[in-house]
Write an enzyme that holds these catalytic residues in place. Structure first.
Site, PDB file in Angstrom:
ATOM      1  N   ARG A   7      11.593   3.735   2.945  1.00 23.00           N
ATOM      2  CA  ARG A   7      11.245   2.765   3.997  1.00 23.00           C
ATOM      3  C   ARG A   7      12.492   1.958   4.309  1.00 23.00           C
ATOM      4  O   ARG A   7      13.191   1.502   3.388  1.00 23.00           O
ATOM      5  CB  ARG A   7      10.122   1.826   3.550  1.00 23.00           C
ATOM      6  CG  ARG A   7       9.906   0.700   4.555  1.00 23.00           C
ATOM      7  CD  ARG A   7       8.662  -0.091   4.316  1.00 23.00           C
ATOM      8  NE  ARG A   7       7.482   0.680   4.674  1.00 23.00           N
ATOM      9  CZ  ARG A   7       6.242   0.184   4.639  1.00 23.00           C
ATOM     10  NH1 ARG A   7       6.040  -1.068   4.259  1.00 23.00           N
ATOM     11  NH2 ARG A   7       5.215   0.946   4.983  1.00 23.00           N
ATOM     12  N   LYS A  22      26.072  -4.583  -2.552  1.00 24.81           N
ATOM     13  CA  LYS A  22      27.542  -4.509  -2.588  1.00 24.81           C
ATOM     14  C   LYS A  22      28.100  -3.836  -1.348  1.00 24.81           C
ATOM     15  O   LYS A  22      29.299  -3.624  -1.232  1.00 24.81           O
ATOM     16  CB  LYS A  22      27.985  -3.708  -3.818  1.00 24.81           C
ATOM     17  CG  LYS A  22      27.555  -4.282  -5.148  1.00 24.81           C
ATOM     18  CD  LYS A  22      28.048  -3.365  -6.270  1.00 24.81           C
ATOM     19  CE  LYS A  22      27.561  -3.827  -7.623  1.00 24.81           C
ATOM     20  NZ  LYS A  22      27.848  -2.841  -8.677  1.00 24.81           N
ATOM     21  N   HIS A  61       5.698   6.091  11.290  1.00 20.34           N
ATOM     22  CA  HIS A  61       5.151   5.954   9.933  1.00 20.34           C
ATOM     23  C   HIS A  61       4.169   7.123   9.747  1.00 20.34           C
ATOM     24  O   HIS A  61       2.958   6.948   9.725  1.00 20.34           O
ATOM     25  CB  HIS A  61       4.439   4.601   9.828  1.00 20.34           C
ATOM     26  CG  HIS A  61       4.122   4.147   8.439  1.00 20.34           C
ATOM     27  ND1 HIS A  61       4.183   4.980   7.339  1.00 20.34           N
ATOM     28  CD2 HIS A  61       3.714   2.937   7.961  1.00 20.34           C
ATOM     29  CE1 HIS A  61       3.831   4.287   6.263  1.00 20.34           C
ATOM     30  NE2 HIS A  61       3.546   3.051   6.607  1.00 20.34           N
ATOM     31  N   ARG A 102       0.809  -1.225   0.000  1.00 25.05           N
ATOM     32  CA  ARG A 102       0.000   0.000   0.000  1.00 25.05           C
ATOM     33  C   ARG A 102       0.837   1.267   0.000  1.00 25.05           C
ATOM     34  O   ARG A 102       0.560   2.198  -0.759  1.00 25.05           O
ATOM     35  CB  ARG A 102      -0.916   0.036   1.227  1.00 25.05           C
ATOM     36  CG  ARG A 102      -2.216  -0.685   1.059  1.00 25.05           C
ATOM     37  CD  ARG A 102      -2.673  -1.229   2.395  1.00 25.05           C
ATOM     38  NE  ARG A 102      -1.752  -2.261   2.808  1.00 25.05           N
ATOM     39  CZ  ARG A 102      -1.884  -3.547   2.470  1.00 25.05           C
ATOM     40  NH1 ARG A 102      -2.929  -3.944   1.817  1.00 25.05           N
ATOM     41  NH2 ARG A 102      -0.987  -4.440   2.814  1.00 25.05           N
ATOM     42  N   THR A 103       1.811   1.341   0.869  1.00 27.52           N
ATOM     43  CA  THR A 103       2.545   2.604   1.005  1.00 27.52           C
ATOM     44  C   THR A 103       3.254   2.939  -0.304  1.00 27.52           C
ATOM     45  O   THR A 103       3.147   4.055  -0.819  1.00 27.52           O
ATOM     46  CB  THR A 103       3.552   2.518   2.173  1.00 27.52           C
ATOM     47  OG1 THR A 103       2.836   2.159   3.349  1.00 27.52           O
ATOM     48  CG2 THR A 103       4.247   3.846   2.393  1.00 27.52           C
TER      49      THR A 103
HETATM   50  C1  NCD Z   1       2.285  -1.076   8.110  1.00 27.03           C
HETATM   51  C2  NCD Z   1       3.786  -0.873   8.209  1.00 27.03           C
HETATM   52  O1  NCD Z   1       4.520  -1.126   7.245  1.00 27.03           O
HETATM   53  O2  NCD Z   1       4.197  -0.415   9.259  1.00 27.03           O
HETATM   54  N1  NCD Z   1       1.839  -1.268   6.805  1.00 27.03           N
HETATM   55  C3  NCD Z   1       1.505  -0.172   6.058  1.00 27.03           C
HETATM   56  O3  NCD Z   1       2.333   0.653   5.755  1.00 27.03           O
HETATM   57  N2  NCD Z   1       0.215  -0.030   5.717  1.00 27.03           N
HETATM   58  C4  NCD Z   1       1.752  -2.078   9.067  1.00 27.03           C
HETATM   59  C5  NCD Z   1       2.342  -3.454   9.090  1.00 27.03           C
HETATM   60  O4  NCD Z   1       3.218  -3.813   8.313  1.00 27.03           O
HETATM   61  O5  NCD Z   1       1.878  -4.228   9.927  1.00 27.03           O
END
Ligand code: NCD
Length: 315
Positions: free
Chosen positions: A110, A89, A138, A60-61
């Protein structure tokens, strides 16, 4: 560091965003909904390039950031895993950030390490948006969570929001709790033993008068809850797999539990879910997690517009 007013630079932590800045983003997100749905067009970010660099899995993100950028006429480069990149590397995060900061106009990152986004920002000449740093924060998930609560409940102040699940390692719960306290919600913390919310977050909630109660089972708070925010146990963060097995499957939201809740209770989840929400809940009016996931697009459009659009480049 946040800018003033509606001008933002990096988005690393919820602490960087004032209530006024969050409200401005959510207002902007509302305007973006038709474009997010494909009903309108915009070239606000034409000519702008986003790098989307993901050192951890995401559906999703990553896809909602990419969709947001493209719906606004911009473009995206990046990687969805470090396989095939120079990270294999041994390249440092600092050097990778120096490169993508020179190539593109903003960076979505991320990373499995807490603090990685803050570090990246210190090596970047362009805005860095934290898309999750280990068990840290997040913040853009929190913005879409707030947007969802606002649109589904009509307001946030005075609501009882119960965060259920892995509050120790769950970054979405950390960011959301801190943000909800800015909006006058009461936050209840429900986790299996050993997965409680970190003390610094609890202390912050208490200082902001946002702390409701803490307990180990959703039955204890369901009757008083307006928003039940369910999270997955963050298996990948457990140092010891035996510890994960001890807590796996400890809670499950099903029709029986919801039957004890308020008529207008809503259930949210950042997704992905494993087994913590029974699929039978999906068809009920309580279930808001799929619309919540869609809301990632207009909210991230608003964030991108604010860091990259007119006035957004200034510090
Ligand atoms: C979350 C995350 O990556 O922190 N997912 C997201 O971004 N919607 C929640 C999760 O991974 O449980």
């Amino acid at each position: 560091m946040p800018g003033t007013g509606n001008v933002m630079r990096h988005v690393i932590s919820v602490h960087d965003l004032s209530r006024e800045q969050i409200e401005a983003i959510l207002d902007r997100a509302r305007e973006m909904v038709p474009i997010a749905r494909g009903d309108g067009r915009s070239d606000l970010l034409a000519g702008k390039l986003l790098s989307s660099i993901f050192y951890e899995p995401s559906t999703r993100t990553r896809l909602s950031f990419e969709t947001a950028m493209k719906r606004l006429g911009g473009d995206v480069v990046g990687f969805a895993s470090t396989a095939g990149t120079s990270v294999e590397k041994g390249e440092t995060l600092a050097d990778t950030i120096r490169m993508v900061s020179a190539y593109t106009d903003a960076i979505v990152l991320r990373h499995p390490r807490e603090g990685a986004a803050r570090l990246a920002a210190s090596f970047s000449d362009v805005p860095v948006l934290n898309a999750g740093d280990g068990a840290g924060q997040h913040p853009t998930q929190t913005l879409l969570d707030l947007f969802t609560i606002l649109t589904e409940k009509g307001g946030i102040e005075g609501l009882d929001v119960s965060l259920l699940g892995d509050l120790r390692y769950g970054r979405t719960a950390h960011s959301l709790a801190l943000a909800l306290a800015k909006f006058g919600a009461r936050i209840n913390l429900v986790s299996p033993k050993g997965l409680e919310m970190p003390k610094e977050v609890v202390d912050h909630l208490k200082a902001a008068r946002g702390f409701g109660t803490a307990c180990h089972g959703p039955e204890e708070i369901i009757a008083d809850t307006d928003v039940l925010y369910v999270t997955r146990i963050q298996k990948e963060r457990f140092p010891d797999p035996v510890e994960y097995e001890r807590v796996a499957g400890k809670y499950r939201v099903d029709l029986e539990l919801l039957g004890k809740g308020k008529q207008d209770l809503i259930v949210m989840h950042p997704l992905p879910r494993v087994d913590e929400i029974s699929p039978e809940v999906d068809g009920t009016p309580c279930a808001k997690y799929f619309i919540q996931a869609f809301n990632g697009v207009p909210v991230r459009m608003a964030v991108l517009a604010m860091v990259l659009g007119e006035g957004g480049d200034a510090e």
